[in-house]
Scaffold this active site. Sequence first.
Site, PDB file in Angstrom:
ATOM      1  N   LYS A 241       0.828  -1.203   0.000  1.00  0.00           N
ATOM      2  CA  LYS A 241       0.000   0.000   0.000  1.00  0.00           C
ATOM      3  C   LYS A 241       0.867   1.260   0.000  1.00  0.00           C
ATOM      4  CE  LYS A 241      -1.875  -1.449   3.754  1.00  0.00           C
ATOM      5  NZ  LYS A 241      -2.697  -1.706   4.958  1.00  0.00           N
TER       6      LYS A 241
ATOM      7  N   THR B 145      -8.953   9.232   8.161  1.00  0.00           N
ATOM      8  CA  THR B 145      -8.375   8.018   7.576  1.00  0.00           C
ATOM      9  C   THR B 145      -8.097   6.944   8.629  1.00  0.00           C
ATOM     10  OG1 THR B 145      -6.167   9.027   7.754  1.00  0.00           O
ATOM     11  CG2 THR B 145      -7.318   9.253   5.640  1.00  0.00           C
TER      12      THR B 145
ATOM     13  N   GLY C  72      -8.346   3.724  10.533  1.00  0.00           N
ATOM     14  CA  GLY C  72      -8.896   2.419  10.176  1.00  0.00           C
ATOM     15  C   GLY C  72      -8.820   2.076   8.707  1.00  0.00           C
ATOM     16  N   THR C  73      -8.082   2.868   7.930  1.00  0.00           N
ATOM     17  CA  THR C  73      -8.013   2.618   6.488  1.00  0.00           C
ATOM     18  C   THR C  73      -7.461   1.223   6.181  1.00  0.00           C
ATOM     19  OG1 THR C  73      -7.681   4.969   6.044  1.00  0.00           O
ATOM     20  CG2 THR C  73      -7.047   3.442   4.314  1.00  0.00           C
ATOM     21  N   GLY C  74      -6.339   0.864   6.815  1.00  0.00           N
ATOM     22  CA  GLY C  74      -5.725  -0.437   6.535  1.00  0.00           C
ATOM     23  C   GLY C  74      -6.586  -1.595   6.980  1.00  0.00           C
ATOM     24  N   CYS C  75      -7.190  -1.459   8.163  1.00  0.00           N
ATOM     25  CA  CYS C  75      -8.095  -2.511   8.655  1.00  0.00           C
ATOM     26  C   CYS C  75      -9.259  -2.701   7.689  1.00  0.00           C
ATOM     27  CB  CYS C  75      -8.647  -2.134  10.038  1.00  0.00           C
ATOM     28  SG  CYS C  75      -7.408  -1.822  11.296  1.00  0.00           S
TER      29      CYS C  75
END
Length: 281
Positions: free
Chosen positions: A178, A211, A213-216
């Site tokens: 990412k 943003t 919690g974007t990765g979760c």
Amino acid sequence: MIADTAIAMTLAGSDSGGGAGIQADLKTFSALGVFGASVITALTAQNTREVRAILPIPADFIRSQIQAVLDDLNVAAIKIGMLGDVATIECVAKALSEYPARPIVLDPVMIAKSGDALLQGDAINSLRSLLLPRASLITPNLPEAARLTDRPEPRSVQEMHDLLPALHSLTDAAILLKGGHLQSDNQAIDLFSDGTQVIELTSKRYNTGNTHGTGCTLSSAITAFLARQMTLPDAVRAGKHYISNAIKTADMLKVGSGHGPVNHFHEWWHQDSNNPSYIPN
């Protein structure tokens, strides 16, 4: 005849602020039409500004949660997020080894959006040796990829490409690297690599501070699409589309005074121009 319900399971920490971790995962599963089961690996006292405290869940209880879910529910895909320490990683790896293999999306969570550490330094080797080999897909951001490979953090898309072989040397899993940490005014570029081909996934970069919690959310979206029997490349593309829209509409939410959450239910919630509260579409 009623079709089988698509079920996904998340193993992650609980975010008391509701924007990341277990809470984000279950919201994402629900938004994408998948029944979500959960295994809580840690409790956190956090909000949009900071992580105030972390309470690890005892390994025996984590194992009991995994067994309780997998002994009964027909889980089609698993997402693994925050694990925290060596004991938790060892417990999860051993418990999952006792059940038939299924797609696993591993998000190597190490640092919260606030900058607080979520994975102990001595746990990285355990993550590499015990869980990376079990994964179908790993989804590191650039700082996480740098720590996994002991290499400098990429500063360009070309350096992201250059880092992929080092990541593939750690696992047979596909990789979604990412690129959100790159300094770019208008594009968010991720790289998907299955070891034979590399696909650049590009979306518009939105100027928002929401943003958290974007990765979760991205990793759980991919897991949900895998539970719905999509191929891995299609699940990654669909997950990228979902998180892009969740970020695009994040400023519709007014949650906290720090890094607010993305908008998991952007397909259902809209803002009435005459009323600042949210009503279902």
